[in-house]
Design a protein around this motif. Structure first.
Motif, PDB file in Angstrom:
ATOM      1  N   PRO A  33       2.310   2.384  11.400  1.00  0.00           N
ATOM      2  CA  PRO A  33       1.510   3.571  10.509  1.00  0.00           C
ATOM      3  C   PRO A  33       2.125   3.790   9.141  1.00  0.00           C
ATOM      4  CG  PRO A  33       2.897   4.281  11.838  1.00  0.00           C
ATOM      5  CD  PRO A  33       3.634   2.806  12.225  1.00  0.00           C
ATOM      6  N   SER A  34       2.166   5.013   8.351  1.00  0.00           N
ATOM      7  CA  SER A  34       1.954   5.142   7.245  1.00  0.00           C
ATOM      8  C   SER A  34       3.569   6.259   7.445  1.00  0.00           C
ATOM      9  CB  SER A  34       1.579   5.463   6.116  1.00  0.00           C
ATOM     10  OG  SER A  34       0.238   6.554   7.517  1.00  0.00           O
TER      11      SER A  34
ATOM     12  N   HIS B 283       1.294  -5.472  11.715  1.00  0.00           N
ATOM     13  CA  HIS B 283       1.003  -6.115  10.943  1.00  0.00           C
ATOM     14  C   HIS B 283       1.765  -7.566  11.741  1.00  0.00           C
ATOM     15  CE1 HIS B 283       0.970  -2.072   9.224  1.00  0.00           C
ATOM     16  NE2 HIS B 283       1.265  -2.695   7.698  1.00  0.00           N
TER      17      HIS B 283
ATOM     18  N   ASN C 215      -4.533   8.321  18.380  1.00  0.00           N
ATOM     19  CA  ASN C 215      -4.780   7.685  16.606  1.00  0.00           C
ATOM     20  C   ASN C 215      -3.780   5.758  16.451  1.00  0.00           C
ATOM     21  OD1 ASN C 215      -5.859   7.488  14.253  1.00  0.00           O
ATOM     22  ND2 ASN C 215      -4.089   9.784  13.546  1.00  0.00           N
ATOM     23  N   PRO C 216      -4.810   5.225  16.765  1.00  0.00           N
ATOM     24  CA  PRO C 216      -3.668   3.984  17.144  1.00  0.00           C
ATOM     25  C   PRO C 216      -3.210   3.613  15.493  1.00  0.00           C
ATOM     26  CG  PRO C 216      -6.602   3.435  16.616  1.00  0.00           C
ATOM     27  CD  PRO C 216      -5.531   5.101  16.652  1.00  0.00           C
TER      28      PRO C 216
ATOM     29  N   ARG D 150       2.296  12.227  16.150  1.00  0.00           N
ATOM     30  CA  ARG D 150       0.863  11.900  15.680  1.00  0.00           C
ATOM     31  C   ARG D 150       0.447  11.874  16.959  1.00  0.00           C
ATOM     32  NH1 ARG D 150      -0.665   7.327  12.071  1.00  0.00           N
ATOM     33  NH2 ARG D 150      -2.308   6.411  13.050  1.00  0.00           N
TER      34      ARG D 150
ATOM     35  N   ARG E 298     -12.281   3.308   7.062  1.00  0.00           N
ATOM     36  CA  ARG E 298     -11.163   3.941   6.050  1.00  0.00           C
ATOM     37  C   ARG E 298     -11.279   2.883   4.330  1.00  0.00           C
ATOM     38  NH1 ARG E 298      -4.827   4.794   6.722  1.00  0.00           N
ATOM     39  NH2 ARG E 298      -5.021   2.150   6.333  1.00  0.00           N
TER      40      ARG E 298
ATOM     41  N   ARG F  22      -3.287  -5.953   9.744  1.00  0.00           N
ATOM     42  CA  ARG F  22      -3.536  -6.906   8.311  1.00  0.00           C
ATOM     43  C   ARG F  22      -1.825  -8.223   8.372  1.00  0.00           C
ATOM     44  NH1 ARG F  22      -1.643  -4.714   3.771  1.00  0.00           N
ATOM     45  NH2 ARG F  22      -0.745  -2.363   3.549  1.00  0.00           N
TER      46      ARG F  22
ATOM     47  N   PRO G 134     -11.110   6.636  15.895  1.00  0.00           N
ATOM     48  CA  PRO G 134      -9.734   7.605  15.849  1.00  0.00           C
ATOM     49  C   PRO G 134      -9.376   7.772  14.906  1.00  0.00           C
ATOM     50  CG  PRO G 134      -9.250   5.317  16.407  1.00  0.00           C
ATOM     51  CD  PRO G 134     -10.299   5.369  16.372  1.00  0.00           C
TER      52      PRO G 134
ATOM     53  N   THR H 295       0.758  -1.224   0.259  1.00  0.00           N
ATOM     54  CA  THR H 295       0.074   0.299   0.116  1.00  0.00           C
ATOM     55  C   THR H 295       0.446   1.076   0.268  1.00  0.00           C
ATOM     56  OG1 THR H 295      -0.530   0.178   2.559  1.00  0.00           O
ATOM     57  CG2 THR H 295      -2.335  -0.777   0.901  1.00  0.00           C
TER      58      THR H 295
ATOM     59  N   GLU I 184      -3.544   3.932   1.401  1.00  0.00           N
ATOM     60  CA  GLU I 184      -3.328   3.010   2.491  1.00  0.00           C
ATOM     61  C   GLU I 184      -4.873   2.140   2.602  1.00  0.00           C
ATOM     62  OE1 GLU I 184      -3.873   5.962   1.795  1.00  0.00           O
ATOM     63  OE2 GLU I 184      -1.739   6.981   3.478  1.00  0.00           O
ATOM     64  N   SER I 185      -4.557   1.101   3.431  1.00  0.00           N
ATOM     65  CA  SER I 185      -5.112  -0.083   3.421  1.00  0.00           C
ATOM     66  C   SER I 185      -7.241   0.302   3.322  1.00  0.00           C
ATOM     67  CB  SER I 185      -4.757  -1.228   4.426  1.00  0.00           C
ATOM     68  OG  SER I 185      -5.436  -0.639   5.438  1.00  0.00           O
TER      69      SER I 185
ATOM     70  N   THR J 276      -9.503  -2.220  21.634  1.00  0.00           N
ATOM     71  CA  THR J 276      -9.718  -2.919  19.700  1.00  0.00           C
ATOM     72  C   THR J 276      -7.781  -3.178  19.720  1.00  0.00           C
ATOM     73  OG1 THR J 276     -11.038  -1.462  18.776  1.00  0.00           O
ATOM     74  CG2 THR J 276     -11.941  -2.839  19.607  1.00  0.00           C
TER      75      THR J 276
ATOM     76  N   ALA K 237      -6.364  -3.066  15.323  1.00  0.00           N
ATOM     77  CA  ALA K 237      -6.668  -2.745  14.019  1.00  0.00           C
ATOM     78  C   ALA K 237      -5.210  -4.030  13.510  1.00  0.00           C
ATOM     79  CB  ALA K 237      -6.227  -1.481  12.963  1.00  0.00           C
TER      80      ALA K 237
ATOM     81  N   ILE L 153      -1.522   0.420  13.092  1.00  0.00           N
ATOM     82  CA  ILE L 153      -2.366  -0.723  12.371  1.00  0.00           C
ATOM     83  C   ILE L 153      -1.030  -1.957  12.870  1.00  0.00           C
ATOM     84  CG2 ILE L 153      -2.109  -2.815  10.740  1.00  0.00           C
ATOM     85  CD1 ILE L 153      -3.961   0.059   9.331  1.00  0.00           C
TER      86      ILE L 153
END
Ligand code: TXA
Ligand code: MG
Length: 309
Positions: A137-138, A62, A57-58, A53, A190, A116, A219, A30, A175-176, A112, A114, A60
């Motif tokens: 994150p990106s 991987h 703001n959580p 950041r 998103r 992937r 968020p 991505t 982004e995903s 929770t 996130a 992701i």
């Protein structure tokens, strides 16, 4: 030079750096990710500092394969299993209840997480070699454009990381897709390359129509995001003599003609905006692409890039 070719030795040293709490940049299919050990709070905090950041703001997480999901999430609902077997490895992020081992700083204080499995071979090799879940994150400064190649990475990021693996141009360029599976109905938080229609086809039922019930569940939904320094202006036609992204034949050398296909457009969007931004222009005009559902992710990013404030 910190930008390294993804040789087997460099993949091993990047994985070792992650294991020992350092922050690195790795390619994904991505965008490039600012990566660290997802369960190491200090490393995660460093990622937040580098990006500038907000802590709520959580990130992701991987993982290298579906089997690793049980280490991260409390439950794996049938919907997650079905979606993962169709789209992993790939650009779909699932939000699920987290296990206590995942620190709150990684999840922005949420219960929770996130997750992937990326499909870029270099990302997968690094994650597997490190043997740990990798938060990424990106690799952009907060609200700026995500890099889709190693040379788009902001010098302010480059100077603060241990190393960067050059995995070439990202295949997808946006982004995903982030899908919340913790509510009664799955909700797209998103939009991305995996579309609503793709998800519905697997689940066999309609998705909830966001926005999610509580702001805390969503968020990172800042109005301005994914933006160059210049002001992005969405228009039907780029004015003659102005820089911008066209869908038709450009009338000026500072106009870039974008592909008519949504996937190819997405793959070129950030780097095209960045190219025009580097000219120091005040405005970038962008012709609005078609409204069809497969353009949803592109419209989302254009809207956020053009929001001022
Ligand atoms: O394609 C991608 O997803 C890239 C590559 C590097 O994998 N990563 C990425 O990460 O875009 P980031 O941090 O820039 O975006 C993560 C998004 C944010 O909008 C965040 O709010 C959302 O995912 N997110 C993360 N954890 C969440 C959670 N527990 N609940 C709801 N949203 C979450
Ligand atoms: Mg981002």
């Amino acid at each position: 030079m910190k930008i390294l070719q993804p040789s087997p030795e460099n993949i091993v040293s990047t994985a070792r750096a992650i294991q020992s709490g350092r922050v690195v940049v790795i390619p994904t299919e991505t965008v490039y990710g600012l990566a660290c050990h997802a369960l190491d709070s200090r490393a995660v905090q460093h990622v937040f500092e580098i990006k500038g950041r907000p802590p709520d703001n959580p990130l992701i997480v991987h993982i290298g394969s579906f089997d690793q999901l049980v280490d991260i999430t409390e439950v794996v609902p049938p919907a997650a299993k079905a979606l993962a077997s169709r789209f992993w490895p790939g650009p779909l992020t699932l939000v699920l209840p987290k296990r206590p081992t995942v620190p709150y700083c990684t999840t922005g204080g949420l219960d929770t997480v996130a997750v992937r499995v990326p499909r870029h071979p270099v990302a997968l090799a690094v994650i597997k070699e490190s043997g740990c879940p990798v938060a990424a994150p990106s690799a952009n400064l907060f609200t700026r454009l995500s890099p889709t190649s190693a040379h788009e990475i902001d010098p302010a990021i480059l100077c603060q990381v241990d190393m960067v693996l050059d995995g070439g141009q990202c295949e997808i360029g946006l982004e995903s897709t982030v899908l919340d599976l913790t509510s009664d109905e799955p909700i797209v938080l998103r939009p991305g390359a995996v579309t609503r229609a793709d998800i519905q086809a697997v689940l066999g039922r309609p998705l909830g129509s966001g926005p999610p019930s509580s702001v805390r569940k969503s968020p990172g939904q800042y109005a301005r995001h994914y933006a160059p320094r210049a002001q992005v202006k969405l228009v039907d036609r780029v004015p003659v003599g102005q820089p911008g992204l066209t869908l038709d034949r450009p009338a000026d050398e500072r106009q870039i003609r974008m592909p008519a296909d949504p996937a190819a457009y997405a793959a070129n969007l950030y780097r095209s905006l960045q190219r025009l931004d580097e000219t120091g222009t005040e405005d970038i005009f962008v012709e609005l692409p078609p409204r069809d559902p497969e353009w949803e992710a592109v419209h989302d990013r254009l809207k956020k890039a053009s929001t001022w404030a």
